[in-house]
Design a protein around this motif. Sequence first.
Motif, PDB file in Angstrom:
ATOM      1  N   GLU A 216       0.831  -1.199   0.000  1.00 25.89           N
ATOM      2  CA  GLU A 216       0.000   0.000   0.000  1.00 25.89           C
ATOM      3  C   GLU A 216       0.869   1.254   0.000  1.00 25.89           C
ATOM      4  O   GLU A 216       1.869   1.324   0.717  1.00 25.89           O
ATOM      5  N   GLU A 217       0.463   2.242  -0.802  1.00 30.08           N
ATOM      6  CA  GLU A 217       1.145   3.531  -0.834  1.00 30.08           C
ATOM      7  C   GLU A 217       0.229   4.595  -0.260  1.00 30.08           C
ATOM      8  O   GLU A 217      -0.936   4.696  -0.649  1.00 30.08           O
ATOM      9  N   ARG A 218       0.742   5.394   0.650  1.00 27.19           N
ATOM     10  CA  ARG A 218      -0.042   6.458   1.265  1.00 27.19           C
ATOM     11  C   ARG A 218       0.625   7.802   1.007  1.00 27.19           C
ATOM     12  O   ARG A 218       1.846   7.946   1.147  1.00 27.19           O
ATOM     13  N   THR A 219      -0.164   8.790   0.622  1.00 23.19           N
ATOM     14  CA  THR A 219       0.322  10.135   0.335  1.00 23.19           C
ATOM     15  C   THR A 219      -0.402  11.132   1.223  1.00 23.19           C
ATOM     16  O   THR A 219      -1.624  11.064   1.362  1.00 23.19           O
ATOM     17  N   ARG A 220       0.357  12.027   1.794  1.00 25.11           N
ATOM     18  CA  ARG A 220      -0.224  13.055   2.658  1.00 25.11           C
ATOM     19  C   ARG A 220       0.362  14.406   2.275  1.00 25.11           C
ATOM     20  O   ARG A 220       1.583  14.570   2.217  1.00 25.11           O
ATOM     21  N   SER A 221      -0.509  15.386   1.977  1.00 22.47           N
ATOM     22  CA  SER A 221      -0.085  16.734   1.590  1.00 22.47           C
ATOM     23  C   SER A 221      -0.707  17.741   2.548  1.00 22.47           C
ATOM     24  O   SER A 221      -1.925  17.761   2.721  1.00 22.47           O
ATOM     25  N   ARG A 222       0.109  18.583   3.157  1.00 26.51           N
ATOM     26  CA  ARG A 222      -0.380  19.605   4.073  1.00 26.51           C
ATOM     27  C   ARG A 222      -0.727  20.873   3.303  1.00 26.51           C
ATOM     28  O   ARG A 222      -0.002  21.281   2.399  1.00 26.51           O
ATOM     29  N   ILE A 223      -1.810  21.498   3.660  1.00 24.24           N
ATOM     30  CA  ILE A 223      -2.258  22.736   3.024  1.00 24.24           C
ATOM     31  C   ILE A 223      -2.617  23.740   4.107  1.00 24.24           C
ATOM     32  O   ILE A 223      -2.632  23.408   5.301  1.00 24.24           O
ATOM     33  N   ALA A 228      -4.386  22.007   7.618  1.00 23.46           N
ATOM     34  CA  ALA A 228      -5.218  20.934   7.074  1.00 23.46           C
ATOM     35  C   ALA A 228      -4.348  20.029   6.199  1.00 23.46           C
ATOM     36  O   ALA A 228      -3.213  20.370   5.872  1.00 23.46           O
ATOM     37  N   ALA A 229      -4.881  18.895   5.849  1.00 30.00           N
ATOM     38  CA  ALA A 229      -4.109  17.937   5.050  1.00 30.00           C
ATOM     39  C   ALA A 229      -5.023  17.173   4.107  1.00 30.00           C
ATOM     40  O   ALA A 229      -6.199  16.949   4.401  1.00 30.00           O
ATOM     41  N   LYS A 230      -4.465  16.811   2.982  1.00 30.11           N
ATOM     42  CA  LYS A 230      -5.130  15.918   2.040  1.00 30.11           C
ATOM     43  C   LYS A 230      -4.353  14.603   2.030  1.00 30.11           C
ATOM     44  O   LYS A 230      -3.130  14.597   1.974  1.00 30.11           O
ATOM     45  N   SER A 231      -5.052  13.527   2.096  1.00 31.83           N
ATOM     46  CA  SER A 231      -4.386  12.232   2.115  1.00 31.83           C
ATOM     47  C   SER A 231      -5.090  11.257   1.192  1.00 31.83           C
ATOM     48  O   SER A 231      -6.290  11.392   0.917  1.00 31.83           O
ATOM     49  N   SER A 232      -4.353  10.302   0.711  1.00 33.27           N
ATOM     50  CA  SER A 232      -4.904   9.271  -0.164  1.00 33.27           C
ATOM     51  C   SER A 232      -4.095   7.995   0.011  1.00 33.27           C
ATOM     52  O   SER A 232      -2.951   8.033   0.475  1.00 33.27           O
ATOM     53  N   ALA A 233      -4.708   6.888  -0.337  1.00 36.82           N
ATOM     54  CA  ALA A 233      -4.043   5.588  -0.252  1.00 36.82           C
ATOM     55  C   ALA A 233      -4.414   4.762  -1.472  1.00 36.82           C
ATOM     56  O   ALA A 233      -5.534   4.850  -1.977  1.00 36.82           O
ATOM     57  N   SER A 234      -3.466   3.978  -1.945  1.00 36.64           N
ATOM     58  CA  SER A 234      -3.708   3.122  -3.111  1.00 36.64           C
ATOM     59  C   SER A 234      -2.881   1.854  -2.980  1.00 36.64           C
ATOM     60  O   SER A 234      -1.866   1.823  -2.273  1.00 36.64           O
ATOM     61  N   VAL A 235      -3.334   0.807  -3.650  1.00 31.40           N
ATOM     62  CA  VAL A 235      -2.617  -0.467  -3.649  1.00 31.40           C
ATOM     63  C   VAL A 235      -1.681  -0.491  -4.851  1.00 31.40           C
ATOM     64  O   VAL A 235      -2.112  -0.444  -5.997  1.00 31.40           O
ATOM     65  N   ALA A 236      -0.386  -0.514  -4.601  1.00 34.23           N
ATOM     66  CA  ALA A 236       0.619  -0.502  -5.667  1.00 34.23           C
ATOM     67  C   ALA A 236       0.870  -1.899  -6.226  1.00 34.23           C
ATOM     68  O   ALA A 236       1.169  -2.053  -7.408  1.00 34.23           O
ATOM     69  N   ALA A 237       0.741  -2.915  -5.394  1.00 40.47           N
ATOM     70  CA  ALA A 237       0.960  -4.293  -5.847  1.00 40.47           C
ATOM     71  C   ALA A 237       0.238  -5.236  -4.900  1.00 40.47           C
ATOM     72  O   ALA A 237       0.065  -4.937  -3.712  1.00 40.47           O
ATOM     73  N   SER A 238      -0.187  -6.374  -5.426  1.00 39.44           N
ATOM     74  CA  SER A 238      -0.870  -7.366  -4.596  1.00 39.44           C
ATOM     75  C   SER A 238      -0.668  -8.761  -5.182  1.00 39.44           C
ATOM     76  O   SER A 238      -0.419  -8.912  -6.378  1.00 39.44           O
ATOM     77  N   ALA A 239      -0.779  -9.754  -4.329  1.00 38.87           N
ATOM     78  CA  ALA A 239      -0.677 -11.155  -4.740  1.00 38.87           C
ATOM     79  C   ALA A 239      -1.529 -11.981  -3.792  1.00 38.87           C
ATOM     80  O   ALA A 239      -1.362 -11.902  -2.566  1.00 38.87           O
TER      81      ALA A 239
END
Length: 379
Positions: A216-223, A228-239
């Motif tokens: 899992e990849e998680r990104t967090r950006s402060r504004i 405040a912050a914007k965050s997102s998560a995505s699956v980069a690879a799975s098996a």
Amino acid sequence: MIPPGIRLFTLGDIVLQGAPSESPGFLLSGRVIVSIRVPTAVKQLKVVFQTEKCNRWLSMKRADRRSNGSERPVALGDVLYTGPSDAAKRVWGKGSYEFFFQLLVPGSVCETMYTEHKRVAYEVRAVLESNGALGGTALREAVQPVAVKRVPYYGPVWDSLANDLVHVTATWRDQIEMCAYGCSRVQRDGGPVRVKGVVRALEKGFRLTKVGFLLEERTRSRIDGGAAAKSSASVAASAYLRPKTRSEHQGWYGGTIVDQRAFEMELQIPKAYGKIQYDVKHGSVTVSHRLAFVVAVVDAMGRGTSLRLFTPLHIMPHDSREEIPSYISSFADRVLLRAVPPRMNCLEEEEDEEECRLQPYPPPPLSVADAAPGCATIH
């Protein structure tokens, strides 16, 4: 009139070592080749390392205006040739002209990234300015994309992290114990990772319905200045194991867990800048990764539960400075030999399932006889 041709070559990507506040920077080396088919008056030749103009930000709708202002565009240049004031002496005769260059890229620049909220990309651009038709100026350009990457300083701390192997254990409600182990916490993009997991039933009657690993990849950006912050998560690879797999794990699906079941699988990490980014911690942006051991079980009453055991994983770039140019790489050898010093210019409940998470860088050009004088990451 046949316009001159221009080609640009750079010696790999930019690999910065250390944090932005302490990195000494990187010496970007390369060469520019100008091909003249008919005598041409050349005014100037320059090379620039800069932020890609069209890729500085995704859009004003998806990137906060105030955070945009905190990131200044990068532009570092060097003039490789400036023609004399006498236009007649600017004429380059037919042939090829080769210019070597080095640019010192500061260690404080932001790494290349393509995330949901922020996109930073760089390029090296060579610009040839010559006389055009009707007394005007003609511009010929060559562009080479280049990535900026960052690695830690090598030393005892880095060696300790690189040699640290994943080994985490967690227990869910005193009923299921999970363990993930076997791989290093520091991984490179584009390669496989062999991971192992063990599921142990502390009570009778549990059956397995899903087993796998994901990255899992998680990104967090402060504004708003960090308010405040914007965050997102995505699956980069799975098996995941298939229900009817023909391997050493055959028959796992739906089978009752007697004591424990062990699994070993291979997870393929994608190449960077596609589905995955490198670890980044720069200014307002943080990109981190974690490995998850995923298990779904059904108890004796038919109630299903999804469990995930998380542990941090670091995705780092390959350091090209560790690679010595080989004899088959003549251009790399050539640039290195010709180079001179640069000029300074846990638990989440869902409707029918539960999750258990654990966060444990010119000399003068090779002039031609008729060249113009002066060519010079369970929570």
